[in-house]
Enzyme design. Structure first.
Site, PDB file in Angstrom:
ATOM      1  CD  GLU A   9      -2.095  -1.256   2.919  1.00 52.31           C
ATOM      2  OE1 GLU A   9      -2.411  -0.252   3.664  1.00 52.31           O
ATOM      3  OE2 GLU A   9      -2.027  -2.364   3.742  1.00 52.31           O
ATOM      4  NE  ARG A  53      -9.960   0.343   0.487  1.00 53.51           N
ATOM      5  CZ  ARG A  53      -9.807   0.556   1.642  1.00 53.51           C
ATOM      6  NH1 ARG A  53      -8.794  -0.322   2.218  1.00 53.51           N
ATOM      7  NH2 ARG A  53     -10.295   1.474   2.192  1.00 53.51           N
ATOM      8  CE1 TYR A  55      -7.315   3.883   2.111  1.00 49.65           C
ATOM      9  CE2 TYR A  55      -6.879   2.298   0.166  1.00 49.65           C
ATOM     10  CZ  TYR A  55      -6.713   2.711   1.635  1.00 49.65           C
ATOM     11  OH  TYR A  55      -5.841   2.107   2.644  1.00 49.65           O
ATOM     12  CG  ASP A  57      -5.320   6.741   4.460  1.00 47.33           C
ATOM     13  OD1 ASP A  57      -6.155   6.616   5.096  1.00 47.33           O
ATOM     14  OD2 ASP A  57      -3.953   6.399   4.784  1.00 47.33           O
ATOM     15  CD  GLU A  63      -3.117   3.466   1.839  1.00 50.26           C
ATOM     16  OE1 GLU A  63      -3.015   2.210   2.265  1.00 50.26           O
ATOM     17  OE2 GLU A  63      -3.186   4.568   2.601  1.00 50.26           O
ATOM     18  CB  THR A  66      -0.462  -4.104  -4.860  1.00 51.35           C
ATOM     19  OG1 THR A  66      -0.476  -4.815  -3.928  1.00 51.35           O
ATOM     20  CG2 THR A  66       0.474  -2.964  -5.149  1.00 51.35           C
ATOM     21  CD1 TRP A 420      -9.146  -5.461   1.939  1.00 55.15           C
ATOM     22  CD2 TRP A 420      -8.238  -6.221  -0.018  1.00 55.15           C
ATOM     23  NE1 TRP A 420      -8.271  -4.417   1.273  1.00 55.15           N
ATOM     24  CE2 TRP A 420      -7.827  -4.905  -0.028  1.00 55.15           C
ATOM     25  CE3 TRP A 420      -7.642  -6.810  -1.216  1.00 55.15           C
ATOM     26  CZ2 TRP A 420      -6.750  -4.156  -0.606  1.00 55.15           C
ATOM     27  CZ3 TRP A 420      -6.634  -6.136  -2.182  1.00 55.15           C
ATOM     28  CH2 TRP A 420      -6.246  -4.748  -1.695  1.00 55.15           C
TER      29      TRP A 420
END
Length: 453
Positions: A9, A53, A55, A57, A63, A66, A420
């Site tokens: 991330e 993902r 988004y 943060d 952010e 992977t 997830w």
């Protein structure tokens, strides 16, 4: 664990200049960046067709997480694909600004600190077996992670009361604990919040938040690859010397401030050891472990070769041997060349600008990408694979199920919710599939869900 799930991330720094002057707040810039995402995803927190993902943060930091990968080279490729996705949002945001009469340049930095002293992270995720003793894992891992910056730091010009100095790591100044369940307040080396995103009885997710964000593909490979080998040794019960540090938080700063790797740090046993010595202990154990277990692969060989050569180069202060492969060295050489050419001190504001520009992800503007265009960066990925990684998930992990589900739902204009572990169609039946096994890339239940759209 010979096959492991990895994830990275990265939070990105964001700013906007208006003829060199800041004009928009980071909040406003972030809104422009994510406008396209929000228009199709109805949220600034979305999963993508490649299983990743994306988004916003805390603190307006975009952010990118992977998708789940089960080999390190693929992980690096998908991290770079994330950079390309964010670069696309950046170009789009600049176009919108210009259309609205705001002559601004938007910058996204893949680094870990801003000029105000705030820090944001690169979080590494490693799936580990649940049955092991977590405290033993952490005890063996912390001395490795504290000294690991020597082989994979991103480098930083640090402003101190005595002037500016060049350090090995960006994150080192911002770490305050060894092991903790918080990620922002106390900033530990290892985060213990137990969210495995998998079968909790079998696995836990090791969440390492001490590392720097890397621009270099080879540095990233070494960072994750060496950590994986150390984890394999711990899991196999390899006997390790007790290298527990007396004060890991003081040690991490001392290591960062010493480019030679020779400065001694105190161990809990009362002995002293240098960062090079600590790293060599892990490296030599890893070489022996790989030989004894017969687990050599192309990637493992590459990781061990670069690990050993980096330690040799730092110890001999012959940094030319690694100046296309290790971020902190590449940036240091860049800064030193510039300083020599213009006869300036490390405290000159233009040096700080170079430090920042190295991490600019815009390929026509960032200094790392200038080096890449000149053929001065070693690579392990190719551009076609990175381009594919923007829309195609890894084919051997759960990410494939998520990516295929999202693609089909979007093509069929179906309303859906994913995270997830869950895939859910928001129809009358509210059909949901729980995918607890991150190693599983084929699932009849998911195929049925997709076929029924």
């Amino acid at each position: 664990m010979d096959r492991r799930i990895f994830g990275l991330e990265n939070e990105y720094g964001v700013t906007c200049t208006f003829r060199g002057q800041r004009r928009l707040s980071p909040d406003e810039v972030a809104r422009y960046l994510f406008r396209r995402v929000v228009s199709w995803g109805r949220s600034s927190n979305v999963f993508l067709r490649n299983g990743a993902r994306l988004y916003l943060d805390v603190g307006s930091h975009p952010e990118y997480a992977t998708p789940e990968c089960d080999n390190v080279t693929e992980l690096v490729t998908h991290d770079k694909a994330g950079e390309r996705i964010l670069e696309g949002l950046l170009v789009d945001a600049e176009r919108r600004l210009h259309e609205e009469g705001i002559a601004g340049d938007v910058y996204l930095f893949k680094n870990n600190t801003d000029s105000a002293g705030n820090s944001y992270g690169c979080h590494e995720n490693y799936l580990v077996a649940r049955h092991g003793e977590f405290s033993r894992l952490a005890d063996i891992l912390i001395p490795f992670l504290v000294t690991r910056q020597l082989i994979c730091g991103a480098g930083k010009v640090l402003q101190t009361p005595r002037g500016a100095v060049y350090c090995v790591s960006q994150r080192a100044e911002h770490i305050w604990e060894g092991v903790s369940s918080a990620t922002t307040r106390s900033r530990p080396i290892i985060n213990t919040r137990d969210e495995p995103h998998a079968d909790a009885e079998r696995y836990r997710r090791l969440h390492v938040i001490v590392g720097d964000s890397n621009m270099s593909e080879t540095t990233m490979l070494l960072k994750v690859g060496a950590t994986d080998l150390v984890l394999r040794m711990i899991e196999a019960g390899t006997v390790m010397r007790d290298l527990t540090l007396e004060n890991p938080i003081r040690a991490i700063r001392e290591v960062s401030h010493d480019l030679t790797g020779q400065r001694k740090v105190r161990l809990a046993s009362g002995r002293e050891a240098s960062a090079i010595e600590v790293q060599r202990e892990y490296y030599e154990k890893a070489v022996d472990f790989v030989e004894r277990r017969g687990i050599r692969t192309g990637t493992v060989d590459q990781v061990l070769e670069l690990w050993g050569r980096t330690l040799d180069a730092v110890e001999a202060q012959d940094l030319d041997r690694i100046d296309t492969e290790i971020d902190w060295v590449m940036k240091y050489k860049l800064i030193e060349r510039y300083r020599a050419k213009h006869n300036m001190t490390m405290s000159n504001p233009r040096v700080a600008q170079i430090d920042l520009a190295y991490h600019d992800i815009h390929r026509r503007r960032g200094l790392f990408y200038l080096l890449e265009r000149k053929g001065q960066t070693a690579r392990i990925c190719n551009d076609l694979k990175i381009f594919e990684g923007k829309s195609v998930p890894p084919q051997t992990t759960r990410a494939r199920l998520r990516g295929d589900f999202i693609r089909r739902a979007q093509e069929q204009r179906r309303d859906f919710t994913v995270d997830w572990v869950h895939l859910k169609l928001n129809d009358q039946a509210q059909r949901t599939v729980l995918c607890k096994d991150p190693f599983r890339s084929v699932d009849e239940r998911v195929e049925k869900l997709i076929a029924g759209m």
